[in-house]
Design a protein around this motif. Structure first.
Motif, PDB file in Angstrom:
ATOM      1  N   LYS A 149      -2.961   5.936   6.685  1.00 24.59           N
ATOM      2  CA  LYS A 149      -3.291   7.354   6.468  1.00 24.59           C
ATOM      3  C   LYS A 149      -4.763   7.527   6.115  1.00 24.59           C
ATOM      4  O   LYS A 149      -5.449   8.387   6.648  1.00 24.59           O
ATOM      5  N   LYS A 150      -5.228   6.643   5.210  1.00 20.14           N
ATOM      6  CA  LYS A 150      -6.619   6.722   4.749  1.00 20.14           C
ATOM      7  C   LYS A 150      -7.597   6.558   5.913  1.00 20.14           C
ATOM      8  O   LYS A 150      -8.619   7.213   5.961  1.00 20.14           O
ATOM      9  N   HIS A 151      -7.266   5.667   6.837  1.00 18.20           N
ATOM     10  CA  HIS A 151      -8.201   5.356   7.934  1.00 18.20           C
ATOM     11  C   HIS A 151      -7.775   5.988   9.259  1.00 18.20           C
ATOM     12  O   HIS A 151      -8.334   5.653  10.302  1.00 18.20           O
ATOM     13  N   ASN A 152      -6.790   6.856   9.195  1.00 20.68           N
ATOM     14  CA  ASN A 152      -6.337   7.564  10.392  1.00 20.68           C
ATOM     15  C   ASN A 152      -5.888   6.609  11.513  1.00 20.68           C
ATOM     16  O   ASN A 152      -6.303   6.737  12.670  1.00 20.68           O
ATOM     17  N   LEU A 153      -5.079   5.638  11.156  1.00 21.78           N
ATOM     18  CA  LEU A 153      -4.590   4.657  12.131  1.00 21.78           C
ATOM     19  C   LEU A 153      -3.106   4.888  12.381  1.00 21.78           C
ATOM     20  O   LEU A 153      -2.395   5.383  11.509  1.00 21.78           O
ATOM     21  N   LYS A 154      -2.639   4.497  13.554  1.00 23.12           N
ATOM     22  CA  LYS A 154      -1.208   4.527  13.832  1.00 23.12           C
ATOM     23  C   LYS A 154      -0.595   3.192  13.413  1.00 23.12           C
ATOM     24  O   LYS A 154      -1.271   2.156  13.445  1.00 23.12           O
ATOM     25  N   VAL A 155       0.686   3.237  13.050  1.00 27.59           N
ATOM     26  CA  VAL A 155       1.377   2.014  12.672  1.00 27.59           C
ATOM     27  C   VAL A 155       2.556   1.779  13.610  1.00 27.59           C
ATOM     28  O   VAL A 155       3.413   2.651  13.783  1.00 27.59           O
ATOM     29  N   ILE A 156       2.551   0.600  14.231  1.00 26.63           N
ATOM     30  CA  ILE A 156       3.673   0.187  15.081  1.00 26.63           C
ATOM     31  C   ILE A 156       4.291  -1.030  14.419  1.00 26.63           C
ATOM     32  O   ILE A 156       3.573  -1.970  14.054  1.00 26.63           O
ATOM     33  N   TYR A 157       5.602  -1.017  14.268  1.00 29.48           N
ATOM     34  CA  TYR A 157       6.277  -2.211  13.761  1.00 29.48           C
ATOM     35  C   TYR A 157       7.062  -2.891  14.859  1.00 29.48           C
ATOM     36  O   TYR A 157       7.897  -2.263  15.519  1.00 29.48           O
ATOM     37  N   ASP A 158       6.763  -4.177  15.043  1.00 32.47           N
ATOM     38  CA  ASP A 158       7.604  -5.015  15.885  1.00 32.47           C
ATOM     39  C   ASP A 158       8.790  -5.407  15.015  1.00 32.47           C
ATOM     40  O   ASP A 158       8.700  -6.290  14.165  1.00 32.47           O
ATOM     41  N   ALA A 159       9.890  -4.675  15.210  1.00 30.47           N
ATOM     42  CA  ALA A 159      11.091  -4.892  14.404  1.00 30.47           C
ATOM     43  C   ALA A 159      12.164  -5.579  15.258  1.00 30.47           C
ATOM     44  O   ALA A 159      13.363  -5.314  15.120  1.00 30.47           O
ATOM     45  N   ALA A 160      11.699  -6.468  16.125  1.00 31.26           N
ATOM     46  CA  ALA A 160      12.601  -7.179  17.051  1.00 31.26           C
ATOM     47  C   ALA A 160      13.748  -7.879  16.323  1.00 31.26           C
ATOM     48  O   ALA A 160      14.836  -8.028  16.871  1.00 31.26           O
ATOM     49  N   HIS A 161      13.489  -8.314  15.076  1.00 35.67           N
ATOM     50  CA  HIS A 161      14.497  -9.093  14.338  1.00 35.67           C
ATOM     51  C   HIS A 161      15.322  -8.248  13.390  1.00 35.67           C
ATOM     52  O   HIS A 161      16.065  -8.799  12.576  1.00 35.67           O
ATOM     53  N   CYS A 162      15.168  -6.925  13.441  1.00 33.35           N
ATOM     54  CA  CYS A 162      15.604  -6.086  12.311  1.00 33.35           C
ATOM     55  C   CYS A 162      16.900  -5.324  12.491  1.00 33.35           C
ATOM     56  O   CYS A 162      17.166  -4.408  11.719  1.00 33.35           O
ATOM     57  N   PHE A 163      17.711  -5.652  13.470  1.00 35.48           N
ATOM     58  CA  PHE A 163      18.932  -4.881  13.680  1.00 35.48           C
ATOM     59  C   PHE A 163      19.737  -4.819  12.377  1.00 35.48           C
ATOM     60  O   PHE A 163      20.112  -5.851  11.811  1.00 35.48           O
ATOM     61  N   GLY A 164      19.995  -3.607  11.893  1.00 34.60           N
ATOM     62  CA  GLY A 164      20.820  -3.433  10.691  1.00 34.60           C
ATOM     63  C   GLY A 164      20.087  -3.573   9.369  1.00 34.60           C
ATOM     64  O   GLY A 164      20.685  -3.359   8.318  1.00 34.60           O
ATOM     65  N   VAL A 165      18.796  -3.900   9.387  1.00 38.92           N
ATOM     66  CA  VAL A 165      18.068  -4.073   8.125  1.00 38.92           C
ATOM     67  C   VAL A 165      17.769  -2.706   7.510  1.00 38.92           C
ATOM     68  O   VAL A 165      17.363  -1.777   8.207  1.00 38.92           O
ATOM     69  N   THR A 166      17.987  -2.587   6.195  1.00 43.22           N
ATOM     70  CA  THR A 166      17.588  -1.365   5.508  1.00 43.22           C
ATOM     71  C   THR A 166      16.613  -1.689   4.384  1.00 43.22           C
ATOM     72  O   THR A 166      16.616  -2.801   3.842  1.00 43.22           O
ATOM     73  N   TYR A 167      15.783  -0.716   4.058  1.00 45.21           N
ATOM     74  CA  TYR A 167      14.861  -0.811   2.925  1.00 45.21           C
ATOM     75  C   TYR A 167      15.037   0.464   2.118  1.00 45.21           C
ATOM     76  O   TYR A 167      14.956   1.569   2.677  1.00 45.21           O
ATOM     77  N   ASN A 168      15.325   0.317   0.824  1.00 44.34           N
ATOM     78  CA  ASN A 168      15.665   1.479  -0.016  1.00 44.34           C
ATOM     79  C   ASN A 168      16.754   2.330   0.653  1.00 44.34           C
ATOM     80  O   ASN A 168      16.665   3.556   0.692  1.00 44.34           O
ATOM     81  N   GLU A 169      17.762   1.644   1.199  1.00 43.94           N
ATOM     82  CA  GLU A 169      18.944   2.284   1.809  1.00 43.94           C
ATOM     83  C   GLU A 169      18.658   3.045   3.107  1.00 43.94           C
ATOM     84  O   GLU A 169      19.510   3.760   3.606  1.00 43.94           O
ATOM     85  N   GLU A 170      17.444   2.921   3.618  1.00 36.50           N
ATOM     86  CA  GLU A 170      17.094   3.606   4.877  1.00 36.50           C
ATOM     87  C   GLU A 170      16.842   2.568   5.949  1.00 36.50           C
ATOM     88  O   GLU A 170      16.286   1.503   5.663  1.00 36.50           O
ATOM     89  N   SER A 171      17.192   2.889   7.192  1.00 36.91           N
ATOM     90  CA  SER A 171      16.925   1.955   8.278  1.00 36.91           C
ATOM     91  C   SER A 171      15.439   1.622   8.330  1.00 36.91           C
ATOM     92  O   SER A 171      14.590   2.508   8.271  1.00 36.91           O
ATOM     93  N   ILE A 172      15.126   0.348   8.462  1.00 40.56           N
ATOM     94  CA  ILE A 172      13.721  -0.072   8.568  1.00 40.56           C
ATOM     95  C   ILE A 172      13.105   0.462   9.864  1.00 40.56           C
ATOM     96  O   ILE A 172      11.891   0.592   9.975  1.00 40.56           O
ATOM     97  N   PHE A 173      13.954   0.800  10.828  1.00 40.02           N
ATOM     98  CA  PHE A 173      13.447   1.337  12.101  1.00 40.02           C
ATOM     99  C   PHE A 173      12.772   2.701  11.925  1.00 40.02           C
ATOM    100  O   PHE A 173      12.121   3.198  12.831  1.00 40.02           O
ATOM    101  N   LYS A 174      12.978   3.327  10.755  1.00 47.42           N
ATOM    102  CA  LYS A 174      12.343   4.626  10.520  1.00 47.42           C
ATOM    103  C   LYS A 174      10.908   4.487  10.036  1.00 47.42           C
ATOM    104  O   LYS A 174      10.216   5.482   9.862  1.00 47.42           O
ATOM    105  N   SER A 175      10.470   3.264   9.754  1.00 46.89           N
ATOM    106  CA  SER A 175       9.129   3.114   9.180  1.00 46.89           C
ATOM    107  C   SER A 175       8.058   3.084  10.268  1.00 46.89           C
ATOM    108  O   SER A 175       8.322   2.795  11.430  1.00 46.89           O
TER     109      SER A 175
END
Ligand SMILES: *Cc1c(COP(=O)(O)O)cnc(C)c1O
Length: 364
Positions: A149-175
């Motif tokens: 946000k500070k540097h106005n960059l986009k963030v892409i996550y390679d979540a190839a390994h993440c099927f079903g993973v959650t962080y703080n009860e939310e799908s990691i795919f939402k990050s």
């Protein structure tokens, strides 16, 4: 199921009951509709959306093309801050899209990009961060989000390994702005070959969507440039047959991981540290030796027993021939000392015991 002569690989693809796959294929035979977002593909997307608890998903023909489409749309042929510790597809996609990978070393415990070193690598050419939630262990998404946000960059996550993973009860795919997943046969959930892209921004998702289908806006008009990243109905049929087993698959894998954790001798060995507030998916079980020599010794002992762990991930991606040869001491050191152990549904206790015995015996 295995016996002494069967080759034990790092994974074994989960095969759903054949009758269930046949029943899905029957629907395709009736419709004679094999691709172009058919009924099975749409049904699989809906079921995945519910299973994963995400707002939007677009499934594709593999897990690499979503990275390429993401980079095409937000990378702007600029510098992409990325991790050297991932599968080669992460780096290759950056270069394939005429962007430049700028490697940032990894955290020695979490094995994800070291967020504290990201800002020092940002230049006016930087357009995005592409980081991997390696082995299903999320990056520090809060800090990365702030930096972006500070540097106005986009963030892409390679979540190839993440099927079903959650962080703080939310799908990691939402990050991040965009997340991607692989449904390759060696991954946790699979469609043989396949993948997905996740994006919460409707406008960007629209661009992703037409980009994945030649840019089409109906049969004779085009929104813009596109490529063919469509999944076929045959692949979606496999996905529909595997999905009902996912809870069971993850549970069975958890048992295997717990066996390793209990029976391996962790005096000199290390494994990955899973971040807090994460529901992990047991997608991989990496062990890290104190040196490469011990890794070779253990690897040979296991190979002699017909057990073939994999050197995920080796080599460190900053050292491959077409990258810039920067110096990434942590990633290079870990890459030389890490081995992923066999992990799949149906491993017997006797096999697990044999694997643990060979490892423990050869640690000294
Ligand atoms: C498997 C994988 C990919 C590529 O996925 P495919 O479906 O094989 O194209 C990308 N990144 C990582 C980290 C992977 O493990």
């Amino acid at each position: 199921m295995e016996n002494l002569r069967d080759k034990v690989q790092v994974t074994q693809t989960f095969m759903p009951p054949k009758a269930e796959y046949d029943a899905q294929l029957e629907r395709i035979w009736e419709s004679k509709w094999l691709t172009n977002r058919g009924v099975l593909t749409k049904e699989l997307e809906l079921k995945l959306k519910n299973y994963l608890n995400v707002h939007d998903i677009l499934i594709m023909n593999n897990g690499t093309i979503p990275l390429q489409i993401a980079l095409k749309l937000v990378g702007g042929e600029g510098e992409i801050i990325t991790t050297p510790f991932s599968y080669v597809a992460t780096t290759a996609a950056i270069i394939w899209e005429n962007c430049t990978p700028v490697f940032v070393d990894i955290d020695p415990d979490y094995l994800t990009i070291d967020e504290s070193q990201i800002e020092a690598s940002i230049t006016e050419k930087t357009t995005a961060i592409l980081a991997t939630h390696v082995f299903g262990n999320p990056c520090n998404i809060e800090v990365i989000d702030k930096i972006a946000k500070k540097h106005n960059l986009k963030v892409i996550y390679d979540a190839a390994h993440c099927f079903g993973v959650t962080y703080n009860e939310e799908s990691i795919f939402k990050s991040g702005d965009i997340s991607t997943c692989s449904f390759h046969a060696t991954k946790l959930f699979h469609t043989g070959e396949g993948g997905a892209i996740f994006c919460e921004d409707k406008e960007l998702m629209h661009k992703i969507s037409y980009s994945h289908n030649f840019g089409h806006n109906g049969p004779i008009d085009f929104h813009g440039l596109g490529i063919n990243a469509k999944i076929s109905e045959l692949q979606s049929a496999m996905g529909l047959s595997v999905l009902p087993y996912m809870d069971k698959i993850i549970l069975e894998r958890k048992k295997v991981v717990n066996y390793y954790l209990k029976n391996l001798s962790f005096e000199t060995l290390k494994t990955i540290k899973i971040r807090k507030n994460v529901t992990w998916n047991y997608s991989y079980f990496p062990i890290i030796f104190k040196n490469e020599e011990t890794l070779f010794k253990v690897q040979k002992a296991l190979n002699d027993e017909n057990v073939f762990p994999r050197r995920y991930f080796y080599p460190s991606l900053n050292t491959i021939s077409y990258t810039n040869k920067s110096n990434m001491p942590v990633s290079e050191s870990i890459a030389k000392r890490i081995l992923c152990l066999p992990l799949f549904v149906g491993m017997s206790t006797s096999l697990l015991q044999r694997i643990c015995d060979q490892i423990n015996k050869n640690l000294v």
